[in-house]
Design a protein around this motif. Sequence first.
Motif, PDB file in Angstrom:
ATOM      1  N   UNK A  95       0.844  -1.190   0.000  1.00 14.50           N
ATOM      2  CA  UNK A  95       0.000   0.000   0.000  1.00 14.50           C
ATOM      3  C   UNK A  95       0.885   1.248   0.000  1.00 14.50           C
ATOM      4  N   UNK A  96       0.500   2.247  -0.771  1.00 19.61           N
ATOM      5  CA  UNK A  96       1.298   3.464  -0.874  1.00 19.61           C
ATOM      6  C   UNK A  96       1.090   4.321   0.376  1.00 19.61           C
ATOM      7  N   UNK A  97       2.190   4.736   0.982  1.00 22.97           N
ATOM      8  CA  UNK A  97       2.138   5.403   2.283  1.00 22.97           C
ATOM      9  C   UNK A  97       1.354   6.713   2.236  1.00 22.97           C
ATOM     10  N   UNK A  98       1.528   7.492   1.177  1.00 23.76           N
ATOM     11  CA  UNK A  98       0.873   8.801   1.145  1.00 23.76           C
ATOM     12  C   UNK A  98      -0.650   8.674   1.148  1.00 23.76           C
ATOM     13  N   UNK A  99      -1.171   7.608   0.548  1.00 28.68           N
ATOM     14  CA  UNK A  99      -2.618   7.401   0.555  1.00 28.68           C
ATOM     15  C   UNK A  99      -3.106   7.087   1.971  1.00 28.68           C
ATOM     16  N   UNK A 100      -2.320   6.297   2.681  1.00 28.41           N
ATOM     17  CA  UNK A 100      -2.666   5.976   4.059  1.00 28.41           C
ATOM     18  C   UNK A 100      -2.619   7.235   4.921  1.00 28.41           C
ATOM     19  N   UNK A 101      -1.588   8.062   4.717  1.00 31.06           N
ATOM     20  CA  UNK A 101      -1.437   9.289   5.501  1.00 31.06           C
ATOM     21  C   UNK A 101      -2.593  10.257   5.262  1.00 31.06           C
ATOM     22  N   UNK A 102      -2.973  10.441   4.001  1.00 37.46           N
ATOM     23  CA  UNK A 102      -4.083  11.344   3.674  1.00 37.46           C
ATOM     24  C   UNK A 102      -5.381  10.847   4.309  1.00 37.46           C
ATOM     25  N   UNK A 103      -5.649   9.546   4.186  1.00 36.73           N
ATOM     26  CA  UNK A 103      -6.851   8.963   4.784  1.00 36.73           C
ATOM     27  C   UNK A 103      -6.825   9.122   6.299  1.00 36.73           C
ATOM     28  N   UNK A 104      -5.647   8.954   6.873  1.00 30.35           N
ATOM     29  CA  UNK A 104      -5.495   9.083   8.326  1.00 30.35           C
ATOM     30  C   UNK A 104      -5.796  10.509   8.771  1.00 30.35           C
ATOM     31  N   UNK A 105      -5.306  11.495   8.034  1.00 30.95           N
ATOM     32  CA  UNK A 105      -5.546  12.893   8.375  1.00 30.95           C
ATOM     33  C   UNK A 105      -7.038  13.239   8.298  1.00 30.95           C
ATOM     34  N   UNK A 106      -7.691  12.742   7.262  1.00 29.61           N
ATOM     35  CA  UNK A 106      -9.135  12.979   7.112  1.00 29.61           C
ATOM     36  C   UNK A 106      -9.887  12.372   8.291  1.00 29.61           C
ATOM     37  N   UNK A 107      -9.472  11.173   8.656  1.00 26.06           N
ATOM     38  CA  UNK A 107     -10.107  10.495   9.786  1.00 26.06           C
ATOM     39  C   UNK A 107      -9.916  11.280  11.083  1.00 26.06           C
ATOM     40  N   UNK A 108      -8.702  11.788  11.329  1.00 30.91           N
ATOM     41  CA  UNK A 108      -8.426  12.552  12.551  1.00 30.91           C
ATOM     42  C   UNK A 108      -9.242  13.829  12.604  1.00 30.91           C
ATOM     43  N   UNK A 109      -9.392  14.485  11.462  1.00 28.90           N
ATOM     44  CA  UNK A 109     -10.207  15.712  11.404  1.00 28.90           C
ATOM     45  C   UNK A 109     -11.658  15.390  11.713  1.00 28.90           C
ATOM     46  N   UNK A 110     -12.154  14.273  11.140  1.00 28.54           N
ATOM     47  CA  UNK A 110     -13.532  13.850  11.396  1.00 28.54           C
ATOM     48  C   UNK A 110     -13.743  13.611  12.881  1.00 28.54           C
ATOM     49  N   UNK A 111     -12.809  12.888  13.493  1.00 27.79           N
ATOM     50  CA  UNK A 111     -12.951  12.541  14.906  1.00 27.79           C
ATOM     51  C   UNK A 111     -12.875  13.785  15.777  1.00 27.79           C
ATOM     52  N   UNK A 112     -12.032  14.744  15.396  1.00 23.49           N
ATOM     53  CA  UNK A 112     -11.869  15.966  16.183  1.00 23.49           C
ATOM     54  C   UNK A 112     -13.161  16.776  16.221  1.00 23.49           C
ATOM     55  N   UNK A 113     -13.855  16.841  15.077  1.00 24.56           N
ATOM     56  CA  UNK A 113     -15.071  17.649  15.003  1.00 24.56           C
ATOM     57  C   UNK A 113     -16.332  16.893  15.383  1.00 24.56           C
ATOM     58  N   UNK A 114     -16.202  15.593  15.732  1.00 23.07           N
ATOM     59  CA  UNK A 114     -17.378  14.794  16.100  1.00 23.07           C
ATOM     60  C   UNK A 114     -18.014  15.319  17.372  1.00 23.07           C
TER      61      UNK A 114
END
Length: 212
Positions: A193-212
């Motif tokens: 798996x390409x690391x940058x795709x994982x990192x981008x998905x991870x950042x989106x997830x963290x933002x989602x969780x922060x604003x939940x």
Amino acid sequence: FLLTSACYILNDLKDRNIDKLNKLKKKKIFFDKNNNYLILFVYFTILLLFIILNSQIEYKFLFLYFINFLIYNYFGKNIKFLDIFLLTNFYNIRIFFGADLFNIDPTNGFILLNFTLFFLLSVSKRIIQINVNKLKINNSIISYSNLDIKTLMLFLKFSFFALNFILIFYYLKYFNILDFFSTLDFIFLGTDLELYKILVSHMIFLIYFYYL
């Protein structure tokens, strides 16, 4: 698509009166029951034709998905916490079906990652329903109330930290930092798996969780 659409129609037919009380669905358009039954018949007919004409494809996960739906829709959704696991199953079964079609063997780490992510989303759904509708005990919408918020938040935090733990292990594995921990290979996603795709998905997830 055909199966999930049919399941949504069956769910709408069963929860028709409940959905009218749900503030999250106040803009929802409720179609005539006869029209829903007609569309349902068309979906199942086309689905059956696909299954007959594509006999080389194994449809075990589609059947499993439908069984999971029947349990959830007519029984499980009214049982506290069981419904969350059934909701999580919906997402995971879709992934397994896709992997089976393309002869992909998901790693244990990938399965665990998806389970924790979808479990988190399922718990989030219940928390949002409680907060938006200000649900009290013995409400008519779901089996949860504002008394369950603390327990659900514990589930949410646990799945959040578990998911991040898996991703951190993946990053370390990707950079060959944990090569000496060979016994922990079962948890890794795989370095294909390409690391940058994982990192981008991870950042989106963290933002989602922060604003939940």
